[in-house]
Motif scaffolding. Structure first.
Motif, PDB file in Angstrom:
ATOM      1  N   MET A  59       0.833  -1.640  -0.203  1.00 20.40           N
ATOM      2  CA  MET A  59       0.132   0.045   0.145  1.00 20.40           C
ATOM      3  C   MET A  59       0.814   1.205   0.165  1.00 20.40           C
ATOM      4  O   MET A  59       2.132   0.904   0.150  1.00 20.40           O
ATOM      5  CB  MET A  59      -0.737   0.279   1.312  1.00 20.40           C
ATOM      6  CG  MET A  59      -2.184  -1.054   1.640  1.00 20.40           C
ATOM      7  SD  MET A  59      -2.894  -0.810   3.296  1.00 20.40           S
ATOM      8  CE  MET A  59      -3.823   0.209   2.704  1.00 20.40           C
ATOM      9  N   ASN A  60       0.304   2.609  -0.867  1.00 17.92           N
ATOM     10  CA  ASN A  60       0.642   3.452  -0.304  1.00 17.92           C
ATOM     11  C   ASN A  60       0.304   4.273   1.018  1.00 17.92           C
ATOM     12  O   ASN A  60      -0.344   4.675   1.015  1.00 17.92           O
ATOM     13  CB  ASN A  60       0.648   4.595  -1.644  1.00 17.92           C
ATOM     14  CG  ASN A  60       1.468   6.074  -1.461  1.00 17.92           C
ATOM     15  OD1 ASN A  60       2.395   6.175  -1.029  1.00 17.92           O
ATOM     16  ND2 ASN A  60       0.796   6.558  -2.215  1.00 17.92           N
ATOM     17  N   VAL A  61       1.043   4.335   2.317  1.00 12.92           N
ATOM     18  CA  VAL A  61       0.599   4.646   3.512  1.00 12.92           C
ATOM     19  C   VAL A  61       1.524   5.999   3.544  1.00 12.92           C
ATOM     20  O   VAL A  61       3.137   5.923   3.637  1.00 12.92           O
ATOM     21  CB  VAL A  61       0.502   3.871   4.174  1.00 12.92           C
ATOM     22  CG1 VAL A  61       0.199   3.678   5.896  1.00 12.92           C
ATOM     23  CG2 VAL A  61      -0.336   2.278   4.057  1.00 12.92           C
ATOM     24  N   SER A  62       0.988   6.986   4.002  1.00 19.24           N
ATOM     25  CA  SER A  62       1.902   7.768   4.394  1.00 19.24           C
ATOM     26  C   SER A  62       2.966   7.700   6.149  1.00 19.24           C
ATOM     27  O   SER A  62       2.040   7.061   6.355  1.00 19.24           O
ATOM     28  CB  SER A  62       0.764   9.598   5.075  1.00 19.24           C
ATOM     29  OG  SER A  62       0.002   8.862   6.282  1.00 19.24           O
ATOM     30  N   PRO A  63       3.640   8.618   5.549  1.00 22.05           N
ATOM     31  CA  PRO A  63       5.010   8.541   7.073  1.00 22.05           C
ATOM     32  C   PRO A  63       4.071   9.011   7.887  1.00 22.05           C
ATOM     33  O   PRO A  63       4.361   7.792   8.982  1.00 22.05           O
ATOM     34  CB  PRO A  63       5.569   9.254   6.554  1.00 22.05           C
ATOM     35  CG  PRO A  63       5.166   9.657   5.265  1.00 22.05           C
ATOM     36  CD  PRO A  63       4.307  10.168   5.164  1.00 22.05           C
ATOM     37  N   GLU A  64       2.991   9.435   8.666  1.00 26.62           N
ATOM     38  CA  GLU A  64       2.195   9.105   9.456  1.00 26.62           C
ATOM     39  C   GLU A  64       1.603   8.211  10.149  1.00 26.62           C
ATOM     40  O   GLU A  64       1.467   8.082  10.911  1.00 26.62           O
ATOM     41  CB  GLU A  64       1.572  11.459   9.365  1.00 26.62           C
ATOM     42  CG  GLU A  64       2.061  11.714   9.508  1.00 26.62           C
ATOM     43  CD  GLU A  64       2.635  12.964   8.083  1.00 26.62           C
ATOM     44  OE1 GLU A  64       3.623  13.397   7.492  1.00 26.62           O
ATOM     45  OE2 GLU A  64       1.395  11.879   7.326  1.00 26.62           O
ATOM     46  N   VAL A  65       0.786   8.137   9.317  1.00 26.46           N
ATOM     47  CA  VAL A  65       0.026   6.248   9.230  1.00 26.46           C
ATOM     48  C   VAL A  65       0.751   5.551   9.598  1.00 26.46           C
ATOM     49  O   VAL A  65       1.552   4.834  10.894  1.00 26.46           O
ATOM     50  CB  VAL A  65      -0.900   6.301   8.051  1.00 26.46           C
ATOM     51  CG1 VAL A  65      -1.673   4.709   8.740  1.00 26.46           C
ATOM     52  CG2 VAL A  65      -2.343   6.544   8.274  1.00 26.46           C
ATOM     53  N   ARG A  66       2.152   5.802   8.847  1.00 23.99           N
ATOM     54  CA  ARG A  66       2.801   4.286   9.356  1.00 23.99           C
ATOM     55  C   ARG A  66       3.586   4.736  11.193  1.00 23.99           C
ATOM     56  O   ARG A  66       3.967   3.859  11.341  1.00 23.99           O
ATOM     57  CB  ARG A  66       4.857   4.344   8.222  1.00 23.99           C
ATOM     58  CG  ARG A  66       4.192   3.294   6.958  1.00 23.99           C
ATOM     59  CD  ARG A  66       5.540   3.007   5.898  1.00 23.99           C
ATOM     60  NE  ARG A  66       6.547   4.186   5.885  1.00 23.99           N
ATOM     61  CZ  ARG A  66       5.972   5.362   4.332  1.00 23.99           C
ATOM     62  NH1 ARG A  66       4.988   5.402   4.142  1.00 23.99           N
ATOM     63  NH2 ARG A  66       6.915   6.052   4.393  1.00 23.99           N
ATOM     64  N   GLY A  67       4.012   6.076  11.088  1.00 25.56           N
ATOM     65  CA  GLY A  67       4.818   6.167  12.399  1.00 25.56           C
ATOM     66  C   GLY A  67       3.435   5.963  13.525  1.00 25.56           C
ATOM     67  O   GLY A  67       3.815   6.071  14.456  1.00 25.56           O
ATOM     68  N   ALA A  68       2.311   6.146  13.578  1.00 22.35           N
ATOM     69  CA  ALA A  68       1.362   6.084  13.683  1.00 22.35           C
ATOM     70  C   ALA A  68       1.569   4.488  14.435  1.00 22.35           C
ATOM     71  O   ALA A  68       1.080   4.091  16.189  1.00 22.35           O
ATOM     72  CB  ALA A  68       0.135   6.826  13.981  1.00 22.35           C
ATOM     73  N   LEU A  69       1.177   4.031  13.406  1.00 23.16           N
ATOM     74  CA  LEU A  69       0.632   2.450  14.278  1.00 23.16           C
ATOM     75  C   LEU A  69       2.164   1.648  14.020  1.00 23.16           C
ATOM     76  O   LEU A  69       2.966   1.226  15.082  1.00 23.16           O
ATOM     77  CB  LEU A  69       0.226   1.823  12.669  1.00 23.16           C
ATOM     78  CG  LEU A  69      -1.118   2.811  12.296  1.00 23.16           C
ATOM     79  CD1 LEU A  69      -1.998   2.162  11.434  1.00 23.16           C
ATOM     80  CD2 LEU A  69      -2.012   2.226  13.659  1.00 23.16           C
ATOM     81  N   LEU A  70       3.295   1.927  13.081  1.00 18.65           N
ATOM     82  CA  LEU A  70       4.647   1.245  13.424  1.00 18.65           C
ATOM     83  C   LEU A  70       5.367   1.468  14.815  1.00 18.65           C
ATOM     84  O   LEU A  70       5.587   0.716  15.363  1.00 18.65           O
ATOM     85  CB  LEU A  70       5.556   1.029  12.139  1.00 18.65           C
ATOM     86  CG  LEU A  70       4.501   0.557  11.509  1.00 18.65           C
ATOM     87  CD1 LEU A  70       5.164   0.717  10.066  1.00 18.65           C
ATOM     88  CD2 LEU A  70       4.088  -0.936  11.018  1.00 18.65           C
ATOM     89  N   VAL A  71       5.608   2.862  14.750  1.00 18.84           N
ATOM     90  CA  VAL A  71       6.279   3.314  16.061  1.00 18.84           C
ATOM     91  C   VAL A  71       5.342   3.785  17.191  1.00 18.84           C
ATOM     92  O   VAL A  71       5.650   3.425  18.383  1.00 18.84           O
ATOM     93  CB  VAL A  71       7.154   4.630  15.693  1.00 18.84           C
ATOM     94  CG1 VAL A  71       7.786   5.512  16.461  1.00 18.84           C
ATOM     95  CG2 VAL A  71       7.769   4.223  14.567  1.00 18.84           C
ATOM     96  N   GLY A  72       4.119   4.490  17.096  1.00 21.97           N
ATOM     97  CA  GLY A  72       3.446   5.244  18.714  1.00 21.97           C
ATOM     98  C   GLY A  72       3.257   3.965  18.657  1.00 21.97           C
ATOM     99  O   GLY A  72       2.849   3.051  20.237  1.00 21.97           O
ATOM    100  N   PHE A  73       1.635   3.299  17.837  1.00 21.52           N
ATOM    101  CA  PHE A  73       0.982   2.406  19.126  1.00 21.52           C
ATOM    102  C   PHE A  73       1.835   0.798  19.214  1.00 21.52           C
ATOM    103  O   PHE A  73       1.758   0.207  20.223  1.00 21.52           O
ATOM    104  CB  PHE A  73      -0.221   1.923  17.588  1.00 21.52           C
ATOM    105  CG  PHE A  73      -0.515   0.640  17.806  1.00 21.52           C
ATOM    106  CD1 PHE A  73      -2.120   0.962  19.325  1.00 21.52           C
ATOM    107  CD2 PHE A  73      -0.775  -0.867  18.179  1.00 21.52           C
ATOM    108  CE1 PHE A  73      -3.151  -0.248  19.513  1.00 21.52           C
ATOM    109  CE2 PHE A  73      -1.777  -1.339  17.996  1.00 21.52           C
ATOM    110  CZ  PHE A  73      -2.314  -1.279  19.266  1.00 21.52           C
TER     111      PHE A  73
END
Length: 124
Positions: A59-73
């Motif tokens: 998928m083409n996922v924004s850095p914000e979504v990747r950061g929120a889920l992979l790094v944050g969550f």
């Protein structure tokens, strides 16, 4: 700056989920072994493998979504520091069998779960 906010928001949700899931597991199985920590680490590892492949290869996922889920969550949901202190506590209590079992099962199960998540992500 928005990416920092999304990581922080994901981390807040991940921390709450870790609390709820691990306490639910402890309610079912007791606190004689770190079942709650093991559960969130295995689930988080599988989710990391799956979402990593999904976000970066499918998928083409924004850095914000990747950061929120992979790094944050997932960063807040999984609990390596908790794993470490629980294992150290078992060692200090001279419960070496449980400490060794926790180390072997946690690391092994998390690696297998991450691999399984990668396989699932690549099946899409």
């Amino acid at each position: 700056m928005f990416q920092v906010f999304t990581i922080a928001a994901g981390g807040a949700v991940g921390a709450l989920m870790r609390f709820w899931v691990s306490n639910g597991i402890y309610g079912l199985f007791g606190r004689g072994f770190p079942y709650g920590t093991l559960t969130v680490n295995v689930l988080g590892s599988m989710a990391m493998g799956f979402l990593y492949i999904l976000f970066l290869e499918r998928m083409n996922v924004s850095p914000e979504v990747r950061g929120a889920l992979l790094v944050g969550f997932l960063g807040a949901f999984t609990t390596f520091s908790t794993f470490s202190i629980e294992t150290l506590n078992l060692i200090e209590q001279a419960d070496f069998a449980k400490a060794g079992l926790n180390m072997i099962v946690s690391v092994g199960a998390c690696l297998v779960a991450c691999w399984f998540g990668v396989i699932l992500g690549r099946q899409l």
